[in-house]
Design a protein around this motif. Sequence first.
Motif, PDB file in Angstrom:
ATOM      1  N   HIS A   9      47.655  65.774  31.201  1.00 32.79           N
ATOM      2  CA  HIS A   9      47.964  64.441  31.703  1.00 32.79           C
ATOM      3  C   HIS A   9      49.133  63.858  30.928  1.00 32.79           C
ATOM      4  O   HIS A   9      49.368  64.216  29.771  1.00 32.79           O
ATOM      5  N   CYS A  10      49.840  62.961  31.565  1.00 28.34           N
ATOM      6  CA  CYS A  10      51.098  62.434  31.018  1.00 28.34           C
ATOM      7  C   CYS A  10      50.952  61.906  29.592  1.00 28.34           C
ATOM      8  O   CYS A  10      51.837  62.117  28.755  1.00 28.34           O
ATOM      9  N   GLY A  11      49.852  61.239  29.325  1.00 27.71           N
ATOM     10  CA  GLY A  11      49.678  60.631  28.017  1.00 27.71           C
ATOM     11  C   GLY A  11      49.645  61.621  26.874  1.00 27.71           C
ATOM     12  O   GLY A  11      49.889  61.248  25.719  1.00 27.71           O
ATOM     13  N   LYS A  12      49.348  62.898  27.167  1.00 32.34           N
ATOM     14  CA  LYS A  12      49.246  63.910  26.126  1.00 32.34           C
ATOM     15  C   LYS A  12      50.597  64.382  25.604  1.00 32.34           C
ATOM     16  O   LYS A  12      50.678  64.990  24.542  1.00 32.34           O
ATOM     17  N   PHE A  13      51.666  64.137  26.368  1.00 36.64           N
ATOM     18  CA  PHE A  13      52.986  64.625  25.942  1.00 36.64           C
ATOM     19  C   PHE A  13      54.104  63.611  26.155  1.00 36.64           C
ATOM     20  O   PHE A  13      55.276  63.906  25.921  1.00 36.64           O
TER      21      PHE A  13
ATOM     22  N   VAL B 173      52.941  54.534  34.249  1.00 32.49           N
ATOM     23  CA  VAL B 173      52.337  55.383  35.277  1.00 32.49           C
ATOM     24  C   VAL B 173      50.873  55.595  34.928  1.00 32.49           C
ATOM     25  O   VAL B 173      50.456  55.427  33.775  1.00 32.49           O
ATOM     26  N   ASP B 174      50.108  55.956  35.927  1.00 33.69           N
ATOM     27  CA  ASP B 174      48.708  56.302  35.693  1.00 33.69           C
ATOM     28  C   ASP B 174      48.658  57.507  34.761  1.00 33.69           C
ATOM     29  O   ASP B 174      49.116  58.601  35.120  1.00 33.69           O
ATOM     30  N   PRO B 175      48.135  57.351  33.548  1.00 29.35           N
ATOM     31  CA  PRO B 175      48.118  58.459  32.580  1.00 29.35           C
ATOM     32  C   PRO B 175      47.244  59.626  33.000  1.00 29.35           C
ATOM     33  O   PRO B 175      47.266  60.675  32.380  1.00 29.35           O
ATOM     34  N   ARG B 176      46.480  59.448  34.079  1.00 26.47           N
ATOM     35  CA  ARG B 176      45.592  60.522  34.531  1.00 26.47           C
ATOM     36  C   ARG B 176      46.290  61.503  35.468  1.00 26.47           C
ATOM     37  O   ARG B 176      45.689  62.497  35.879  1.00 26.47           O
ATOM     38  N   ILE B 177      47.556  61.247  35.803  1.00 24.18           N
ATOM     39  CA  ILE B 177      48.291  62.178  36.660  1.00 24.18           C
ATOM     40  C   ILE B 177      48.316  63.557  36.006  1.00 24.18           C
ATOM     41  O   ILE B 177      48.630  63.691  34.825  1.00 24.18           O
ATOM     42  N   ALA B 178      47.967  64.573  36.779  1.00 26.09           N
ATOM     43  CA  ALA B 178      47.875  65.932  36.241  1.00 26.09           C
ATOM     44  C   ALA B 178      49.201  66.670  36.385  1.00 26.09           C
ATOM     45  O   ALA B 178      49.832  66.627  37.445  1.00 26.09           O
TER      46      ALA B 178
END
Length: 326
Positions: free
Chosen positions: A200-204, A237-242
């Motif tokens: 997910h976006c928040g990880k990177f 953005v929605d951080p849950r986007i894969a």
Amino acid sequence: MEHVHLFVFTFLLSFIILPTVSAHLRQNYYHRTCPNVESIVRSAVTKKFQQTFVTASGTLRLFFHDCFVRGCDASVLLTSPESMAEKDSPDDISLAGDGFDTVIKAKAAVDLDPMCRNKVSCADILAMATRDVVALTGGPSYAVELGRLDGRISTKASVKHNLPNPTFNLDQLNSMFAFKGLTQTDMIALSGAHTIGFSHCGKFSKRIYNFQRGRAVDPTLNATYSRQLMQMCPRIVDPRIAINMDPITPQLFDNVYYKNLQQGKGLFTSDQSLFTDLRSRATVNLFAANSTAFQQAFVVAITKLGRVGVKTGNEGEIRRDCSAVN
């Protein structure tokens, strides 16, 4: 060239000198109590995989998270009414529901056989399901060692500091994997599971926005790839986007992950560090050039991973319901 030949010789030797198999694990463990268990599990996993591809990456990641926290004892499957189990940890909350569902469906299929009912552990079912999803996505099929019992303890607190962080460098990765009895080569091979993974976006996001003072983007990232990531993950953005970990062949268990690292297309800092650090680059290059070498190393590594923290005797049980202790 002498040092290259020495490296290859040493690398191949690692496949010959396997660690001693856990005295409690063996192939065909259920040949008397549930002789058809592997075909039953494979059938259930295949059916689930045909319904949704996330079954593959979800199950593989579930196995890794289970083994790394309290050992391979299916403790990650336990639920808590107070939301205090492993699966409730911030590091586990993103585990795909399809991974859990795969084990639940396989367990139900096994227990439909009167000969097998309540005789096969959830931990072993997860290990078999992991092997099956790897094979279903084009990876190697391998013999699974069985005989694990299910753990009775699962706490949110036990997850912290027991899983690799996306920001880890090589030293941090090696230290964590060595604590589990895994070598640098094992770690690099297991990282190859990101060939079918997603994040997910928040990880990177820090790698593409505000990386360091004076640098907006991580310089180890491929410029074209970083722009693509920005398009998929804008600042707000929605951080849950894969996002697929492998942007080239995300549905194939292959060695393209390593080829991506050579081009600066590792999604996590921990991925790209395997190539940017000269101590691990030779192994990345070998796996990128030789798919067979990668697959052989992966089988060795995931077999060793499956031996971590195995419960036996009074340490565990065979759960009737994978989500609750008996």
